[in-house]
Design a protein around this motif. Structure first.
Motif, PDB file in Angstrom:
ATOM      1  N   ILE A   1       0.933  -1.048  -0.030  1.00 50.11           N
ATOM      2  CA  ILE A   1      -0.036   0.000   0.023  1.00 50.11           C
ATOM      3  C   ILE A   1       0.897   1.249  -0.057  1.00 50.11           C
ATOM      4  N   GLU A   2       1.972   1.244   0.613  1.00 54.70           N
ATOM      5  CA  GLU A   2       2.956   2.299   0.833  1.00 54.70           C
ATOM      6  C   GLU A   2       3.580   2.628  -0.698  1.00 54.70           C
ATOM      7  N   LEU A   3       3.670   1.322  -1.247  1.00 54.30           N
ATOM      8  CA  LEU A   3       4.338   1.599  -2.618  1.00 54.30           C
ATOM      9  C   LEU A   3       3.140   2.303  -3.689  1.00 54.30           C
ATOM     10  N   MET A   4       2.013   1.871  -3.538  1.00 54.34           N
ATOM     11  CA  MET A   4       1.100   2.475  -4.383  1.00 54.34           C
ATOM     12  C   MET A   4       0.779   3.896  -4.189  1.00 54.34           C
ATOM     13  N   LEU A   5       0.691   4.258  -2.737  1.00 51.07           N
ATOM     14  CA  LEU A   5       0.746   5.844  -2.312  1.00 51.07           C
ATOM     15  C   LEU A   5       1.835   6.602  -3.052  1.00 51.07           C
ATOM     16  N   ASN A   6       3.364   5.806  -3.013  1.00 43.20           N
ATOM     17  CA  ASN A   6       4.458   6.621  -3.374  1.00 43.20           C
ATOM     18  C   ASN A   6       4.001   6.879  -4.948  1.00 43.20           C
ATOM     19  N   ALA A   7       3.520   5.726  -5.690  1.00 46.67           N
ATOM     20  CA  ALA A   7       3.340   5.740  -7.054  1.00 46.67           C
ATOM     21  C   ALA A   7       2.568   6.969  -7.352  1.00 46.67           C
ATOM     22  N   VAL A   8       1.414   7.146  -6.619  1.00 41.85           N
ATOM     23  CA  VAL A   8       0.590   8.249  -6.878  1.00 41.85           C
ATOM     24  C   VAL A   8       1.304   9.507  -6.628  1.00 41.85           C
ATOM     25  N   ASN A   9       2.242   9.518  -5.806  1.00 42.04           N
ATOM     26  CA  ASN A   9       2.860  10.854  -5.670  1.00 42.04           C
ATOM     27  C   ASN A   9       3.637  11.310  -6.574  1.00 42.04           C
ATOM     28  N   VAL A  10       4.336  10.187  -7.267  1.00 36.69           N
ATOM     29  CA  VAL A  10       5.141  10.338  -8.469  1.00 36.69           C
ATOM     30  C   VAL A  10       4.393  11.015  -9.613  1.00 36.69           C
ATOM     31  N   SER A  11       3.018  10.468  -9.775  1.00 40.95           N
ATOM     32  CA  SER A  11       2.353  11.134 -11.112  1.00 40.95           C
ATOM     33  C   SER A  11       1.613  12.469 -10.652  1.00 40.95           C
ATOM     34  N   LEU A  12       1.394  12.549  -9.154  1.00 38.48           N
ATOM     35  CA  LEU A  12       0.854  13.911  -8.983  1.00 38.48           C
ATOM     36  C   LEU A  12       2.075  15.091  -9.118  1.00 38.48           C
ATOM     37  N   ILE A  13       3.403  14.754  -8.509  1.00 33.38           N
ATOM     38  CA  ILE A  13       4.457  15.625  -8.803  1.00 33.38           C
ATOM     39  C   ILE A  13       4.558  15.934 -10.281  1.00 33.38           C
ATOM     40  N   ALA A  14       4.676  14.880 -11.020  1.00 36.93           N
ATOM     41  CA  ALA A  14       4.706  15.046 -12.510  1.00 36.93           C
ATOM     42  C   ALA A  14       3.933  15.886 -13.231  1.00 36.93           C
ATOM     43  N   PHE A  15       2.735  15.687 -12.758  1.00 37.15           N
ATOM     44  CA  PHE A  15       1.624  16.659 -13.344  1.00 37.15           C
ATOM     45  C   PHE A  15       1.685  17.897 -13.106  1.00 37.15           C
ATOM     46  N   GLY A  16       2.224  18.330 -11.655  1.00 33.92           N
ATOM     47  CA  GLY A  16       2.383  19.365 -11.361  1.00 33.92           C
ATOM     48  C   GLY A  16       3.621  20.334 -11.958  1.00 33.92           C
ATOM     49  N   ARG A  17       4.793  19.476 -12.194  1.00 33.39           N
ATOM     50  CA  ARG A  17       5.784  19.883 -12.795  1.00 33.39           C
ATOM     51  C   ARG A  17       5.395  20.285 -14.460  1.00 33.39           C
TER      52      ARG A  17
ATOM     53  N   LEU B   1       2.520  20.896 -15.704  1.00 32.21           N
ATOM     54  CA  LEU B   1       1.649  22.048 -15.867  1.00 32.21           C
ATOM     55  C   LEU B   1       2.062  23.358 -15.277  1.00 32.21           C
ATOM     56  N   ASP B   2       3.176  23.376 -14.834  1.00 31.21           N
ATOM     57  CA  ASP B   2       3.734  24.567 -13.916  1.00 31.21           C
ATOM     58  C   ASP B   2       2.930  24.933 -12.836  1.00 31.21           C
ATOM     59  N   SER B   3       2.685  23.798 -11.957  1.00 36.34           N
ATOM     60  CA  SER B   3       1.684  24.354 -10.846  1.00 36.34           C
ATOM     61  C   SER B   3       2.385  23.634  -9.593  1.00 36.34           C
ATOM     62  N   ILE B   4       2.161  24.332  -8.711  1.00 31.94           N
ATOM     63  CA  ILE B   4       2.820  23.738  -7.419  1.00 31.94           C
ATOM     64  C   ILE B   4       2.041  23.056  -6.479  1.00 31.94           C
ATOM     65  N   ALA B   5       0.568  22.952  -7.071  1.00 34.26           N
ATOM     66  CA  ALA B   5      -0.412  21.968  -6.113  1.00 34.26           C
ATOM     67  C   ALA B   5      -0.002  20.562  -6.074  1.00 34.26           C
ATOM     68  N   GLY B   6       0.356  20.127  -7.186  1.00 28.10           N
ATOM     69  CA  GLY B   6       0.885  18.793  -7.240  1.00 28.10           C
ATOM     70  C   GLY B   6       1.761  18.280  -6.144  1.00 28.10           C
ATOM     71  N   GLN B   7       2.692  19.144  -5.725  1.00 26.97           N
ATOM     72  CA  GLN B   7       3.661  19.151  -4.643  1.00 26.97           C
ATOM     73  C   GLN B   7       2.956  19.165  -3.325  1.00 26.97           C
ATOM     74  N   ILE B   8       2.071  20.064  -3.359  1.00 29.24           N
ATOM     75  CA  ILE B   8       1.157  20.136  -2.097  1.00 29.24           C
ATOM     76  C   ILE B   8       0.419  18.865  -1.529  1.00 29.24           C
ATOM     77  N   PHE B   9      -0.259  18.516  -2.809  1.00 26.52           N
ATOM     78  CA  PHE B   9      -1.063  17.160  -2.677  1.00 26.52           C
ATOM     79  C   PHE B   9      -0.235  16.139  -2.119  1.00 26.52           C
ATOM     80  N   ALA B  10       1.042  15.976  -2.815  1.00 23.06           N
ATOM     81  CA  ALA B  10       1.862  14.946  -2.456  1.00 23.06           C
ATOM     82  C   ALA B  10       2.117  14.918  -0.987  1.00 23.06           C
TER      83      ALA B  10
END
Lengths: 102, 230
Positions: A37-53, A55-64
């Protein structure tokens, strides 16, 4: 090849997520299930940060950050539950936890 | 191929391989260490994505705190309880692989054909640099725009701490029985726990010699410590 694209990071995220999902579905040891489960949460973090990067948005990192917070809370409670479980039945096998079914 | 791409492939390969190691390792301790390596590599991926603060948080919170918690629990659980359990029913394993491959195919299709649309945010790399860096920008946004979610997250953590402490308490604290002594037992009735349990039941915990009533002399009884067979 060449330039790094969003697809690279999303593919990595998808791979990690699917591996975590396989762990949850195929293993019976509750500790391994928690790690998956920790692995899956970590994978979601990767995609959140990548989308944020991309889309020039900082919200992805905040969500992570919030995902990591919840993961920490979940790990603390989950490991407490594992301790209680081993105290009660001397096993970390999830299939032997069927008190509600009987 | 530039350096960033090469580094990405290295980090991603190690992260995926060690993630597979977590799932397929026989020994939970090996799984935990594979998870540490996987998380460290993902932290490297975060650096590639320009999220330096999150990379530090990943190392400190995940590999520093959560994984140590995991290793502690693995140590607290008795080894014989950790026997190999990788024996899910064959149907379940096959179904899991099928579903996993299907999910990956779907995601791959979306990643290959999808186009990233959506409004661009206000923080391209130049803006981040102008704000003083990644960490400064996250701090500024987290304590202004996301203040309420931040406070709610702190509340969630508080609840988790209370819940973890309650779960970790020995049973006698929860049943209202007064604890006479604190022991470092993990619930298995050994040591002080066994004494307390015996006291509760009213039976002697240790075999004490019967000394008879005080003030009377029973000449028929051998004195304590006189040895047997006489």
């Amino acid at each position: 090849m060449g330039e790094l694209t969003l697809g690279h990071f999303l593919t990595l995220s998808a791979l990690l997520f699917v591996i975590g999902m396989l762990g949850v579905l195929t293993r019976k040891n509750i500790l391994i299930i928690f790690m998956s489960i920790e692995l899956m949460l970590n994978a979601v973090n990767v995609s959140l940060i990548a989308f944020g990067r991309y889309l020039d948005s900082i919200a992805g990192q905040i969500f992570a950050i919030f995902v990591i917070t919840i993961a920490a809370a979940e790990a603390a409670i989950g490991l407490g539950l594992i301790l209680v479980l081993t105290r009660r039945q001397d096993s970390v096998d999830v299939t032997s936890v069927s008190l509600l079914k009987e | 191929m530039d350096w960033a791409t090469i580094i990405f492939y290295l980090l991603a390969a190690v992260a995926v391989l060690t993630a597979a190691g977590v799932v397929f390792a026989r020994n939970p301790v090996h799984s935990a260490f594979a998870l540490v390596i996987s998380f460290l590599n993902v932290a490297g991926i975060y650096v590639l994505l320009g999220a330096e603060f999150l990379a530090a948080v990943q190392v400190i919170v995940y590999t520093g705190a959560i994984l140590v918690l995991f290793l502690f629990v693995i140590m607290l659980v008795r080894p014989e309880d950790l026997r190999e359990l990788n024996t899910a029913p064959r149907v379940q394993t096959a179904l899991a692989w099928l579903l996993g491959l299907a999910l990956f195919a779907e995601l791959g299709l979306v990643i290959a054909t999808g186009v990233l649309t959506g409004a661009r945010g206000p923080y391209p790399p130049e803006e981040v640099a102008a704000a003083g860096g990644n960490t400064q920008l996250i701090g500024r946004i987290l304590y202004s725009e996301f203040l309420l979610p931040f406070e709610v997250a702190s509340l969630v953590l508080l609840v988790a701490v209370v819940a973890a402490v309650i779960l970790g308490l020995p049973d006698r604290f929860l049943t209202g029985e007064r604890a006479r002594g604190l022991s470092l037992s993990l619930g298995h009735p050994t040591g002080a726990d066994r004494v307390l349990e015996a006291e509760r039941r009213g039976v002697p915990a240790v075999d004490a010699p019967d000394l008879g009533e005080p003030g009377t002399i029973d000449t028929g009884r051998a004195p304590v410590g006189a040895g047997r067979g006489r």
